[in-house]
Design a protein around this motif. Structure first.
Motif, mmCIF file in Angstrom:
data_model
loop_
_atom_site.group_PDB
_atom_site.id
_atom_site.type_symbol
_atom_site.label_atom_id
_atom_site.label_comp_id
_atom_site.label_asym_id
_atom_site.label_seq_id
_atom_site.Cartn_x
_atom_site.Cartn_y
_atom_site.Cartn_z
ATOM 1 N N LEU A 8 46.886 19.390 -20.529
ATOM 2 C CA LEU A 8 45.636 18.641 -20.712
ATOM 3 C C LEU A 8 45.753 19.059 -22.311
ATOM 4 O O LEU A 8 45.071 19.940 -22.751
ATOM 5 N N ALA A 9 45.937 17.867 -23.125
ATOM 6 C CA ALA A 9 46.218 17.882 -24.320
ATOM 7 C C ALA A 9 44.818 18.328 -25.392
ATOM 8 O O ALA A 9 45.069 18.899 -26.102
ATOM 9 N N ASP A 10 43.931 17.496 -24.825
ATOM 10 C CA ASP A 10 42.677 17.637 -25.701
ATOM 11 C C ASP A 10 41.543 17.508 -24.817
ATOM 12 O O ASP A 10 41.638 17.330 -23.611
ATOM 13 N N GLU A 11 40.198 17.700 -25.386
ATOM 14 C CA GLU A 11 39.139 17.463 -24.546
ATOM 15 C C GLU A 11 39.098 16.346 -23.715
ATOM 16 O O GLU A 11 38.451 16.055 -22.646
ATOM 17 N N THR A 14 40.583 16.462 -20.464
ATOM 18 C CA THR A 14 39.927 17.124 -19.639
ATOM 19 C C THR A 14 38.921 16.260 -18.852
ATOM 20 O O THR A 14 38.676 16.115 -17.608
ATOM 21 N N ASP A 36 38.548 31.397 -18.253
ATOM 22 C CA ASP A 36 37.888 32.025 -19.120
ATOM 23 C C ASP A 36 36.416 31.198 -19.825
ATOM 24 O O ASP A 36 36.791 30.113 -19.520
ATOM 25 N N LEU A 37 35.744 31.886 -20.445
ATOM 26 C CA LEU A 37 34.753 31.331 -21.014
ATOM 27 C C LEU A 37 35.583 30.165 -22.163
ATOM 28 O O LEU A 37 36.275 30.885 -22.795
ATOM 29 N N GLY A 38 34.818 29.069 -22.142
ATOM 30 C CA GLY A 38 35.626 28.284 -22.924
ATOM 31 C C GLY A 38 36.891 27.459 -22.595
ATOM 32 O O GLY A 38 37.523 26.784 -23.327
ATOM 33 N N ALA A 39 37.271 27.703 -21.337
ATOM 34 C CA ALA A 39 38.460 27.369 -20.754
ATOM 35 C C ALA A 39 38.521 25.877 -20.527
ATOM 36 O O ALA A 39 39.506 24.981 -20.333
ATOM 37 N N LYS A 41 35.876 24.318 -18.037
ATOM 38 C CA LYS A 41 35.184 24.103 -16.746
ATOM 39 C C LYS A 41 34.248 23.017 -16.626
ATOM 40 O O LYS A 41 34.010 22.148 -15.791
ATOM 41 N N THR A 42 33.341 23.476 -17.700
ATOM 42 C CA THR A 42 32.147 22.503 -17.629
ATOM 43 C C THR A 42 32.562 21.044 -18.098
ATOM 44 O O THR A 42 31.887 20.050 -17.807
ATOM 45 N N THR A 43 33.513 21.060 -19.134
ATOM 46 C CA THR A 43 33.928 19.629 -19.581
ATOM 47 C C THR A 43 34.586 18.882 -18.468
ATOM 48 O O THR A 43 34.359 17.677 -18.225
ATOM 49 N N GLU A 108 31.658 27.113 -11.327
ATOM 50 C CA GLU A 108 32.499 28.079 -12.131
ATOM 51 C C GLU A 108 31.927 29.507 -12.054
ATOM 52 O O GLU A 108 30.827 29.930 -11.571
ATOM 53 N N GLU A 131 47.337 24.148 -28.363
ATOM 54 C CA GLU A 131 45.971 23.766 -28.753
ATOM 55 C C GLU A 131 45.069 23.260 -27.490
ATOM 56 O O GLU A 131 43.724 22.937 -27.772
ATOM 57 N N GLY A 132 45.725 23.134 -26.556
ATOM 58 C CA GLY A 132 45.123 22.217 -25.313
ATOM 59 C C GLY A 132 44.798 23.225 -24.151
ATOM 60 O O GLY A 132 44.547 24.380 -24.211
HETATM 61 P P1 ADP Z 1 33.782 26.526 -19.910
HETATM 62 O O1 ADP Z 1 32.734 25.694 -19.239
HETATM 63 O O2 ADP Z 1 35.063 26.698 -19.299
HETATM 64 O O3 ADP Z 1 33.105 27.888 -20.446
HETATM 65 P P2 ADP Z 1 33.405 24.285 -21.854
HETATM 66 O O4 ADP Z 1 33.802 23.302 -20.777
HETATM 67 O O5 ADP Z 1 32.076 24.511 -22.149
HETATM 68 O O6 ADP Z 1 34.153 25.563 -21.185
HETATM 69 O O7 ADP Z 1 34.383 24.138 -22.966
HETATM 70 C C1 ADP Z 1 34.841 24.730 -23.897
HETATM 71 C C2 ADP Z 1 35.517 24.146 -25.072
HETATM 72 O O8 ADP Z 1 36.879 23.718 -24.778
HETATM 73 C C3 ADP Z 1 34.797 22.887 -25.584
HETATM 74 O O9 ADP Z 1 34.452 23.127 -26.972
HETATM 75 C C4 ADP Z 1 35.535 21.368 -25.184
HETATM 76 O O10 ADP Z 1 35.559 20.386 -26.267
HETATM 77 C C5 ADP Z 1 37.239 22.333 -25.363
HETATM 78 N N1 ADP Z 1 38.098 21.572 -24.326
HETATM 79 C C6 ADP Z 1 38.086 21.253 -23.006
HETATM 80 N N2 ADP Z 1 39.195 20.855 -22.728
HETATM 81 C C7 ADP Z 1 39.997 20.857 -23.751
HETATM 82 C C8 ADP Z 1 41.321 20.602 -23.845
HETATM 83 N N3 ADP Z 1 42.121 20.321 -22.846
HETATM 84 N N4 ADP Z 1 41.819 20.853 -25.049
HETATM 85 C C9 ADP Z 1 41.474 21.393 -25.994
HETATM 86 N N5 ADP Z 1 39.985 21.766 -26.158
HETATM 87 C C10 ADP Z 1 39.321 21.411 -24.670
#
Ligand code: ADP
Ligand code: MG
Length: 153
Positions: A8-11, A14, A36-39, A41-43, A108, A131-132
């Protein structure tokens, strides 16, 4: 492809993957979201909810532990158990009842309530890659396999 991995290259990727999941998930499916945090999941859940027609915000239920949605006549429960500590809260809050044949549950931090949660039909793991992100999905039950087999990536 009942077990698969995908970059998944970018947000946006996802969100799009969440949208693909929305096309195949059926009520009664229980999904664990690992990472992990920021992975992301919520996105992923946000992408799924948007694809089902949810127009409002999708925020992390960090303090409430669960956020309920009704979309496309589907009951969807988004759990974030990162702060879950008290097993007695599980039944007191009625969480057990959320896992039923009519509802779709996305969890989560399932590790935080492992002994209380029903087993997942599908495990989805998100991890950093460049970066992804990379997503790794696996099905554990027949219904989970049926869902993932229908995925059109
Ligand atoms: P989690 O719920 O796992 O803690 P979040 O969904 O809140 O994580 O997202 C964390 C960050 O990662 C957000 O800033 C989002 O934009 C970014 N993000 C999501 N998917 C990707 C991706 N495939 N590549 C780069 N950044 C991403
Ligand atoms: Mg989150």
């Amino acid at each position: 492809n009942e077990n698969f991995t995908l970059a998944l290259a970018d947000e946006a990727a996802t969100l799009a993957f969440g949208g693909k999941l929305a096309e195949v998930l059926t009520p009664g499916t229980n999904i664990y979201l690992h990472g992990d945090l920021g992975a992301g999941k919520t996105t992923l859940v946000r992408g799924l909810l948007r694809a089902l027609g949810h127009a409002g915000k999708v925020k992390s239920p960090t303090y409430t532990l669960v956020e309920p949605y009704t979309v496309s006549r589907l009951n969807l429960y988004h759990f974030d158990l990162y702060r879950f500590v008290d097993p007695e809260e599980w039944d007191a809050a009625g969480f057990r009842d959320y896992f039923n044949p009519e509802s779709l549950c996305l969890v989560e931090w399932p590790e935080k309530a492992q002994e209380l949660l029903p087993a997942p039909d599908i495990d989805i793991r998100l991890q950093p890659e460049g970066e992804g992100r990379r997503v790794i999905a696996s099905a554990n039950t027949d219904s989970g396999k049926q869902c993932l087999t229908k995925l059109n990536l």
